[in-house]
Enzyme design. Sequence first.
Site, PDB file in Angstrom:
ATOM      1  N   ASN A   1       0.829  -1.193   0.000  1.00 14.56           N
ATOM      2  CA  ASN A   1       0.000   0.000   0.000  1.00 14.56           C
ATOM      3  C   ASN A   1       0.876   1.259   0.000  1.00 14.56           C
ATOM      4  OD1 ASN A   1      -2.415   1.582   0.220  1.00 14.56           O
ATOM      5  ND2 ASN A   1      -3.371  -0.137   1.297  1.00 14.56           N
TER       6      ASN A   1
ATOM      7  N   HIS B   1      24.057   1.800  11.364  1.00 16.90           N
ATOM      8  CA  HIS B   1      25.173   2.723  11.557  1.00 16.90           C
ATOM      9  C   HIS B   1      25.908   2.378  12.848  1.00 16.90           C
ATOM     10  CE1 HIS B   1      23.545   5.364   8.396  1.00 16.90           C
ATOM     11  NE2 HIS B   1      22.376   5.029   8.893  1.00 16.90           N
TER      12      HIS B   1
ATOM     13  N   GLY C   1      -0.227  -1.715   8.670  1.00 19.14           N
ATOM     14  CA  GLY C   1       0.270  -0.374   8.440  1.00 19.14           C
ATOM     15  C   GLY C   1       1.269   0.089   9.482  1.00 19.14           C
TER      16      GLY C   1
END
Length: 200
Positions: A83, A113, A140
């Site tokens: 989506n 990192h 989501g």
Amino acid sequence: MTERERMLSGQLYDAGDETLTAARGRAKRLTWRYHQLDPTDWDSRTQILQELLGHLGEDSWIEPPFRCDYGTQISIGDHFFANYDCIFLDVAPITIGNRVMFGPRVCLYTAGHPLDAATRNTGLEFGKPIAIGDDVWLGGNVVVLPGVTIGAGTVVAAGSVVRRDLPPHVLAAGNPCQVLRPITEADRLKWEAQKEHGTA
């Protein structure tokens, strides 16, 4: 080793390397073109995704806008749907299986990192691969962190941050994401019954 070879092998590498910078520019140009197309021009959109990604399976689709670092380290299986607003940082391989669904704003981060600021400030970084099995559904705003594998058939609830591997066929949620329970035959029978009666 080249900086790209270091990147793909999980070693510290210089992200400012000219070759890598050019490769990121390529991805930015292709995603920009992707975003400019008519939303219903399926053929042109598919052609750009095929050019951008390492592999795009049949009947697979990514709703724009979509962002990635390189695209070439992303391999997507058949019948995939993502989506709106997904971000895949593919400094290491991202492998997505068949019949996988992503909700809006799913983020896959292979990039990491150094914790030490002095090293980090030199521009060195590293990557760890992400693998998503067949039939996975990420809700989501799910974030998947470097080095994670999610097993086939697993569902991750919206807003979860997945820091560690998840086994197949479980429901998981939270920050940090944890397994809540297995997905069983009882789940299939429940949804089959609702499908029969037209309820959700």
